[in-house]
Write a protein that holds these residues in place. Structure first.
Motif, PDB file in Angstrom:
ATOM      1  N   UNK A 107     -20.088  21.830 -43.448  1.00  0.00           N
ATOM      2  CA  UNK A 107     -19.621  22.791 -42.445  1.00  0.00           C
ATOM      3  C   UNK A 107     -20.551  23.994 -42.382  1.00  0.00           C
ATOM      4  N   UNK A 108     -20.987  24.474 -43.541  1.00  0.00           N
ATOM      5  CA  UNK A 108     -21.906  25.615 -43.568  1.00  0.00           C
ATOM      6  C   UNK A 108     -23.186  25.323 -42.797  1.00  0.00           C
ATOM      7  N   UNK A 109     -23.736  24.148 -42.995  1.00  0.00           N
ATOM      8  CA  UNK A 109     -25.036  23.876 -42.369  1.00  0.00           C
ATOM      9  C   UNK A 109     -24.915  23.571 -40.883  1.00  0.00           C
ATOM     10  N   UNK A 110     -23.704  23.571 -40.356  1.00  0.00           N
ATOM     11  CA  UNK A 110     -23.545  23.499 -38.903  1.00  0.00           C
ATOM     12  C   UNK A 110     -23.963  24.803 -38.232  1.00  0.00           C
ATOM     13  N   UNK A 146     -13.114  37.202 -30.115  1.00  0.00           N
ATOM     14  CA  UNK A 146     -13.932  36.595 -29.059  1.00  0.00           C
ATOM     15  C   UNK A 146     -13.907  35.075 -29.106  1.00  0.00           C
ATOM     16  N   UNK A 147     -12.826  34.490 -29.603  1.00  0.00           N
ATOM     17  CA  UNK A 147     -12.639  33.036 -29.616  1.00  0.00           C
ATOM     18  C   UNK A 147     -13.765  32.314 -30.351  1.00  0.00           C
ATOM     19  N   UNK A 148     -14.238  32.897 -31.466  1.00  0.00           N
ATOM     20  CA  UNK A 148     -15.298  32.277 -32.252  1.00  0.00           C
ATOM     21  C   UNK A 148     -14.699  31.396 -33.344  1.00  0.00           C
ATOM     22  N   UNK A 149     -15.407  30.339 -33.694  1.00  0.00           N
ATOM     23  CA  UNK A 149     -15.010  29.526 -34.834  1.00  0.00           C
ATOM     24  C   UNK A 149     -15.269  30.298 -36.120  1.00  0.00           C
ATOM     25  N   UNK A 150     -14.469  30.000 -37.141  1.00  0.00           N
ATOM     26  CA  UNK A 150     -14.598  30.703 -38.410  1.00  0.00           C
ATOM     27  C   UNK A 150     -15.978  30.516 -39.019  1.00  0.00           C
ATOM     28  N   UNK A 151     -16.542  29.322 -38.928  1.00  0.00           N
ATOM     29  CA  UNK A 151     -17.865  29.082 -39.492  1.00  0.00           C
ATOM     30  C   UNK A 151     -18.914  29.952 -38.818  1.00  0.00           C
TER      31      UNK A 151
END
Length: 415
Positions: A286-289, A253-258
């Protein structure tokens, strides 16, 4: 319907603004099933603009323009379109009324040059602009359509949604549906190679691969009479693609890995802590995004120096002296020390050589070791980046760390 998008403005050619209008319109037109054949950008030059209009109409049935509708002397889109379409410029009563009403409501004086915005081709239908003063227009003549909208993206998008989209929907004879698969761990060339049996036979749906920093995407698209037919065709092709590259796909579904990783961690209630050396906090950042990650993200340590690795994580001095900071042994002890300190379900560490200097033949720039402590076991994963740039290697390390978490948490059966 074959379509061209023509953006007007010297500031685009100078690189002073990014041409987001073309990307937006392309996406919307493709969703409607219109074939976007060309993107053109031209400065505020009526001669070159007229040439491009004639050129585009050689292959296309419709042109969408943005920009050049304002009150200043270099705003000449309307006049040029009228000339190219064999029309004359006149005062449009609706446009004049809208212009006067705007200034009356805003209680600001209207300068004389603003009257220019009320002029448009005689055969045009005025498209109101409730976000600004410059109206657009829809001109249909001799089997050709040209739609002119203002350049500011906020005004253009509002006009497109409210005025242009309903008219285009009436001319729809098909729809395009597409799905984007996101992958990690397979390069674009290899992906295309293994998918060639499908690509060589493709008619509809079509398959296209795209490379981005450290990962690849695959678009599967179908153009059919109805959305149901297009979705069915894409679903069937997706199944065939997954049979070949399924292990590399982390999102359909075109999601970012994070976002995928964050959702898995939070939904399963798996806590995580990290200890970073070469990435310098980039992984934690990156995690806290991901919104809501505070429910599971316990701690992030940047242990850049050998002293920090020893004091914060209990890495042995002998390990550092014998194997070095960039080694599987150090990565393992970092993860194990982090588990003792935090008690998190997953403790992940990273150490490597980001570059551009510091590499050797034995340990080249881009070498990364990622340590993971999970369910009483320690794993160390080696990745070889490339000496592209320091930032590229750091970003690539973070992607690898996220992908490791993805595989661990996705396959976890105990939650």
């Amino acid at each position: 319907m074959k379509t061209a998008i023509l953006t007007v403005g010297t500031e685009i050619l100078f690189g002073q603004i990014v041409n987001t209008n073309a990307a937006y319109l392309s996406q919307k037109l493709n969703e409607l099933g219109f074939d976007v054949m060309y993107h053109y950008s031209v400065g505020d030059n009526p001669g070159r603009l007229e040439e491009l209009i004639h050129l585009a109409f050689r292959d296309c049935d419709m042109i969408l323009t943005t920009g050049g509708l304002g009150p200043t002397q270099d705003d000449l889109t309307k006049e040029t379109i009228a000339k190219a379409m064999g029309d004359r410029i006149i005062v449009n009563d609706d446009a004049m009324k809208a212009l006067k009403d705007h200034y009356e409501k805003s209680k600001r004086p209207m300068t004389e040059n603003n009257l220019k915005q009320a002029y448009m081709p005689e055969s045009a239908i005025m498209l109101p602009n409730d976000q600004g003063t410059a109206p657009g227009f829809w001109l249909e003549k001799n089997g050709r359509i040209i739609v002119s909208m203002p350049g500011p993206p906020r005004e253009m998008k509002n006009m497109f949604e409210k005025e242009v989209l309903p008219r285009l929907e009436k001319k729809q004879d098909s729809v395009i549906y597409y799905r984007i698969l996101r992958t990690f761990g397979i390069g674009e060339s290899k992906m295309e190679t293994v998918l060639l049996p499908l690509i060589d036979k493709q008619t509809d749906p079509t398959i296209a691969t795209y490379a981005k920093e450290g990962e690849c995407s695959l678009r599967i698209a179908s153009k059919r009479k109805t959305l149901t037919e297009a979705e069915k065709a894409v679903d069937e092709m997706t199944g065939k693609v997954m049979d070949i590259i399924g292990p590399y796909v982390y999102s359909k579904d075109d999601e970012n890995l994070i976002d995928v990783v964050g959702n898995l961690l939070v939904s399963k209630g798996i806590t995580v802590s990290c200890a970073e050396s070469c990435t310098g906090g980039l992984f934690a950042g990156t995690l806290i995004n991901y919104p809501g990650i505070s429910a599971v993200f316990e701690r992030g340590l940047v242990t850049y120096s050998n002293r920090a690795k020893m004091e914060e994580l209990g890495v042995k001095k002998e390990t550092l002296e014998k194997y070095g900071a960039v080694s599987p042994q150090t990565a393992a002890e970092m993860a194990e020390g982090l588990e003792k300190k935090t008690g998190s379900d997953i403790c992940i560490s990273v150490t490597g050589i980001a570059g551009p200097d510091g590499g050797t033949e034995e340990k080249p720039v881009g070498l990364i070791y990622i340590g993971v402590r999970w369910k009483g076991e320690t794993q160390v994963i080696k990745t070889d980046g490339r000496n592209v740039s320091r930032q590229w290697n750091r970003n690539y390390a973070v992607l690898n760390m996220l992908h490791i978490l993805y595989k661990l948490v996705r396959d976890d059966q105990d939650r």
